[in-house]
Design a protein around this motif. Sequence first.
Motif, PDB file in Angstrom:
ATOM      1  N   GLY A  79      17.274 -21.341   1.832  1.00 29.44           N
ATOM      2  CA  GLY A  79      16.523 -21.362   0.579  1.00 29.44           C
ATOM      3  C   GLY A  79      15.111 -20.851   0.760  1.00 29.44           C
ATOM      4  N   GLN A  80      14.457 -21.352   1.799  1.00 29.23           N
ATOM      5  CA  GLN A  80      13.099 -20.922   2.099  1.00 29.23           C
ATOM      6  C   GLN A  80      13.095 -19.459   2.545  1.00 29.23           C
ATOM      7  OE1 GLN A  80      11.071 -22.811   5.466  1.00 29.23           O
ATOM      8  NE2 GLN A  80       9.327 -23.145   4.090  1.00 29.23           N
ATOM      9  N   GLY A  81      14.106 -19.049   3.267  1.00 32.19           N
ATOM     10  CA  GLY A  81      14.206 -17.667   3.717  1.00 32.19           C
ATOM     11  C   GLY A  81      14.329 -16.697   2.553  1.00 32.19           C
ATOM     12  N   ALA A  82      15.115 -17.067   1.549  1.00 24.82           N
ATOM     13  CA  ALA A  82      15.264 -16.206   0.368  1.00 24.82           C
ATOM     14  C   ALA A  82      13.922 -16.038  -0.337  1.00 24.82           C
ATOM     15  CB  ALA A  82      16.311 -16.792  -0.582  1.00 24.82           C
ATOM     16  N   GLU A  83      13.194 -17.123  -0.480  1.00 26.49           N
ATOM     17  CA  GLU A  83      11.887 -17.048  -1.143  1.00 26.49           C
ATOM     18  C   GLU A  83      10.912 -16.201  -0.329  1.00 26.49           C
ATOM     19  OE1 GLU A  83       8.953 -17.302  -3.875  1.00 26.49           O
ATOM     20  OE2 GLU A  83      11.065 -17.813  -4.119  1.00 26.49           O
ATOM     21  N   ARG A  84      10.868 -16.432   0.970  1.00 22.19           N
ATOM     22  CA  ARG A  84       9.972 -15.653   1.833  1.00 22.19           C
ATOM     23  C   ARG A  84      10.375 -14.179   1.861  1.00 22.19           C
ATOM     24  NH1 ARG A  84       8.417 -19.605   6.879  1.00 22.19           N
ATOM     25  NH2 ARG A  84       7.280 -21.099   5.598  1.00 22.19           N
ATOM     26  N   ALA A  85      11.669 -13.918   1.844  1.00 21.16           N
ATOM     27  CA  ALA A  85      12.142 -12.534   1.834  1.00 21.16           C
ATOM     28  C   ALA A  85      11.694 -11.828   0.554  1.00 21.16           C
ATOM     29  CB  ALA A  85      13.661 -12.494   1.962  1.00 21.16           C
ATOM     30  N   ARG A  86      11.820 -12.498  -0.581  1.00 14.97           N
ATOM     31  CA  ARG A  86      11.371 -11.900  -1.848  1.00 14.97           C
ATOM     32  C   ARG A  86       9.883 -11.573  -1.797  1.00 14.97           C
ATOM     33  NH1 ARG A  86      14.710 -16.090  -3.733  1.00 14.97           N
ATOM     34  NH2 ARG A  86      16.623 -15.290  -4.631  1.00 14.97           N
ATOM     35  N   LEU A  87       9.102 -12.511  -1.313  1.00 14.88           N
ATOM     36  CA  LEU A  87       7.649 -12.288  -1.219  1.00 14.88           C
ATOM     37  C   LEU A  87       7.320 -11.165  -0.244  1.00 14.88           C
ATOM     38  CD1 LEU A  87       6.428 -16.005  -1.183  1.00 14.88           C
ATOM     39  CD2 LEU A  87       6.254 -14.370  -3.083  1.00 14.88           C
ATOM     40  N   ALA A  88       7.990 -11.148   0.897  1.00 13.30           N
ATOM     41  CA  ALA A  88       7.729 -10.117   1.908  1.00 13.30           C
ATOM     42  C   ALA A  88       8.111  -8.737   1.386  1.00 13.30           C
ATOM     43  CB  ALA A  88       8.487 -10.438   3.194  1.00 13.30           C
ATOM     44  N   LEU A  89       9.239  -8.635   0.692  1.00  9.54           N
ATOM     45  CA  LEU A  89       9.652  -7.347   0.144  1.00  9.54           C
ATOM     46  C   LEU A  89       8.693  -6.880  -0.947  1.00  9.54           C
ATOM     47  CD1 LEU A  89      13.529  -7.762   0.028  1.00  9.54           C
ATOM     48  CD2 LEU A  89      12.201  -6.290   1.551  1.00  9.54           C
ATOM     49  N   ALA A  90       8.238  -7.808  -1.773  1.00  8.24           N
ATOM     50  CA  ALA A  90       7.267  -7.437  -2.816  1.00  8.24           C
ATOM     51  C   ALA A  90       5.972  -6.948  -2.185  1.00  8.24           C
ATOM     52  CB  ALA A  90       7.005  -8.625  -3.737  1.00  8.24           C
ATOM     53  N   SER A  91       5.523  -7.624  -1.147  1.00  7.28           N
ATOM     54  CA  SER A  91       4.298  -7.227  -0.453  1.00  7.28           C
ATOM     55  C   SER A  91       4.473  -5.856   0.205  1.00  7.28           C
ATOM     56  CB  SER A  91       3.929  -8.275   0.592  1.00  7.28           C
ATOM     57  OG  SER A  91       2.798  -7.872   1.318  1.00  7.28           O
ATOM     58  N   ALA A  92       5.616  -5.631   0.843  1.00  8.08           N
ATOM     59  CA  ALA A  92       5.873  -4.340   1.482  1.00  8.08           C
ATOM     60  C   ALA A  92       5.922  -3.232   0.438  1.00  8.08           C
ATOM     61  CB  ALA A  92       7.184  -4.395   2.261  1.00  8.08           C
ATOM     62  N   TYR A  93       6.506  -3.510  -0.718  1.00 10.74           N
ATOM     63  CA  TYR A  93       6.570  -2.524  -1.790  1.00 10.74           C
ATOM     64  C   TYR A  93       5.159  -2.189  -2.278  1.00 10.74           C
ATOM     65  CZ  TYR A  93       7.489  -0.330  -6.262  1.00 10.74           C
ATOM     66  OH  TYR A  93       7.501   0.553  -7.314  1.00 10.74           O
ATOM     67  N   ARG A  94       4.350  -3.222  -2.475  1.00 13.00           N
ATOM     68  CA  ARG A  94       2.971  -2.980  -2.923  1.00 13.00           C
ATOM     69  C   ARG A  94       2.204  -2.155  -1.891  1.00 13.00           C
ATOM     70  NH1 ARG A  94       3.509  -8.243  -4.523  1.00 13.00           N
ATOM     71  NH2 ARG A  94       2.323  -9.024  -2.747  1.00 13.00           N
ATOM     72  N   SER A  95       2.410  -2.460  -0.617  1.00 16.50           N
ATOM     73  CA  SER A  95       1.725  -1.722   0.445  1.00 16.50           C
ATOM     74  C   SER A  95       2.117  -0.250   0.432  1.00 16.50           C
ATOM     75  CB  SER A  95       2.049  -2.313   1.819  1.00 16.50           C
ATOM     76  OG  SER A  95       1.514  -3.607   1.924  1.00 16.50           O
ATOM     77  N   ARG A 100       0.455   5.395  -1.189  1.00 17.06           N
ATOM     78  CA  ARG A 100       0.718   6.694  -1.808  1.00 17.06           C
ATOM     79  C   ARG A 100      -0.353   7.102  -2.810  1.00 17.06           C
ATOM     80  NH1 ARG A 100       6.709   5.261  -1.729  1.00 17.06           N
ATOM     81  NH2 ARG A 100       6.211   3.911  -3.450  1.00 17.06           N
ATOM     82  N   LEU A 101      -1.275   6.196  -3.135  1.00 18.55           N
ATOM     83  CA  LEU A 101      -2.320   6.539  -4.091  1.00 18.55           C
ATOM     84  C   LEU A 101      -3.262   7.579  -3.485  1.00 18.55           C
ATOM     85  CD1 LEU A 101      -3.302   3.007  -5.433  1.00 18.55           C
ATOM     86  CD2 LEU A 101      -2.002   4.768  -6.628  1.00 18.55           C
ATOM     87  N   PRO A 102      -3.794   8.486  -4.326  1.00  9.21           N
ATOM     88  CA  PRO A 102      -4.773   9.439  -3.807  1.00  9.21           C
ATOM     89  C   PRO A 102      -6.003   8.710  -3.303  1.00  9.21           C
ATOM     90  CG  PRO A 102      -4.195   9.921  -6.117  1.00  9.21           C
ATOM     91  CD  PRO A 102      -3.512   8.649  -5.734  1.00  9.21           C
ATOM     92  N   PHE A 103      -6.701   9.337  -2.365  1.00 10.83           N
ATOM     93  CA  PHE A 103      -7.909   8.729  -1.810  1.00 10.83           C
ATOM     94  C   PHE A 103      -8.841   8.338  -2.936  1.00 10.83           C
ATOM     95  CE2 PHE A 103     -12.213   8.907  -0.051  1.00 10.83           C
ATOM     96  CZ  PHE A 103     -12.070   7.969   0.943  1.00 10.83           C
ATOM     97  N   GLY A 104      -9.327   7.104  -2.885  1.00 18.98           N
ATOM     98  CA  GLY A 104     -10.273   6.624  -3.891  1.00 18.98           C
ATOM     99  C   GLY A 104      -9.618   6.030  -5.120  1.00 18.98           C
ATOM    100  N   ALA A 105      -8.287   6.083  -5.227  1.00 19.34           N
ATOM    101  CA  ALA A 105      -7.607   5.572  -6.415  1.00 19.34           C
ATOM    102  C   ALA A 105      -7.240   4.111  -6.306  1.00 19.34           C
ATOM    103  CB  ALA A 105      -6.346   6.390  -6.709  1.00 19.34           C
ATOM    104  N   GLY A 106      -7.424   3.511  -5.144  1.00 17.60           N
ATOM    105  CA  GLY A 106      -7.078   2.105  -4.945  1.00 17.60           C
ATOM    106  C   GLY A 106      -8.125   1.195  -5.517  1.00 17.60           C
ATOM    107  N   PRO A 107      -7.975  -0.104  -5.341  1.00 16.90           N
ATOM    108  CA  PRO A 107      -8.960  -1.059  -5.863  1.00 16.90           C
ATOM    109  C   PRO A 107     -10.299  -0.891  -5.159  1.00 16.90           C
ATOM    110  CG  PRO A 107      -7.296  -2.170  -4.533  1.00 16.90           C
ATOM    111  CD  PRO A 107      -6.886  -0.742  -4.647  1.00 16.90           C
ATOM    112  N   THR A 108     -11.334  -1.123  -5.909  1.00 16.12           N
ATOM    113  CA  THR A 108     -12.674  -1.092  -5.334  1.00 16.12           C
ATOM    114  C   THR A 108     -13.013  -2.506  -4.865  1.00 16.12           C
ATOM    115  OG1 THR A 108     -13.728  -1.609  -7.437  1.00 16.12           O
ATOM    116  CG2 THR A 108     -13.370   0.741  -6.924  1.00 16.12           C
ATOM    117  N   PRO A 109     -14.009  -2.670  -4.009  1.00 20.41           N
ATOM    118  CA  PRO A 109     -14.368  -4.008  -3.538  1.00 20.41           C
ATOM    119  C   PRO A 109     -14.622  -4.992  -4.687  1.00 20.41           C
ATOM    120  CG  PRO A 109     -15.455  -2.381  -2.200  1.00 20.41           C
ATOM    121  CD  PRO A 109     -14.784  -1.626  -3.320  1.00 20.41           C
ATOM    122  N   GLY A 110     -15.155  -4.536  -5.794  1.00 17.71           N
ATOM    123  CA  GLY A 110     -15.390  -5.418  -6.944  1.00 17.71           C
ATOM    124  C   GLY A 110     -14.124  -5.894  -7.594  1.00 17.71           C
TER     125      GLY A 110
END
Length: 113
Positions: A79-95, A100-110
């Motif tokens: 059960g815990q593994g399924a939850e952690r797997a979902r979170l890890a996959l979402a994080s990997a997808y976001r990464s 792939r964003l062009p330079f400067g298109a990501g979040p700014t420090p603010g």
Amino acid sequence: MSGPRMTMQTQALLRMALSEPSREWYGLQMCEATGLPSGTIYPIIARLERAGWLESRWERPEEHAAEGRPRRRYYRLTGQGAERARLALASAYRSRSTARLPFGAGPTPGDLT
């Protein structure tokens, strides 16, 4: 606690397992479902089991003896593994998406406060 390394192969195995989170899979089924060789799958399985994301059981002797084949070890997400797997996959997808964003298109420090 940090989880296992999120290689592309680990992600493929986790996506496969999450497709049917309560299903038990044996190693060859995992190889076939992911397209990965056993030499890749089994080390990943071992890491996920050590991390508590997968649990395993050996099939009963009468199951494999009746079919005249070697005994299988079945794996499934905890059960815990399924939850952690979902979170890890979402994080990997976001990464990957951010990479792939062009330079400067990501979040700014603010944006991060």
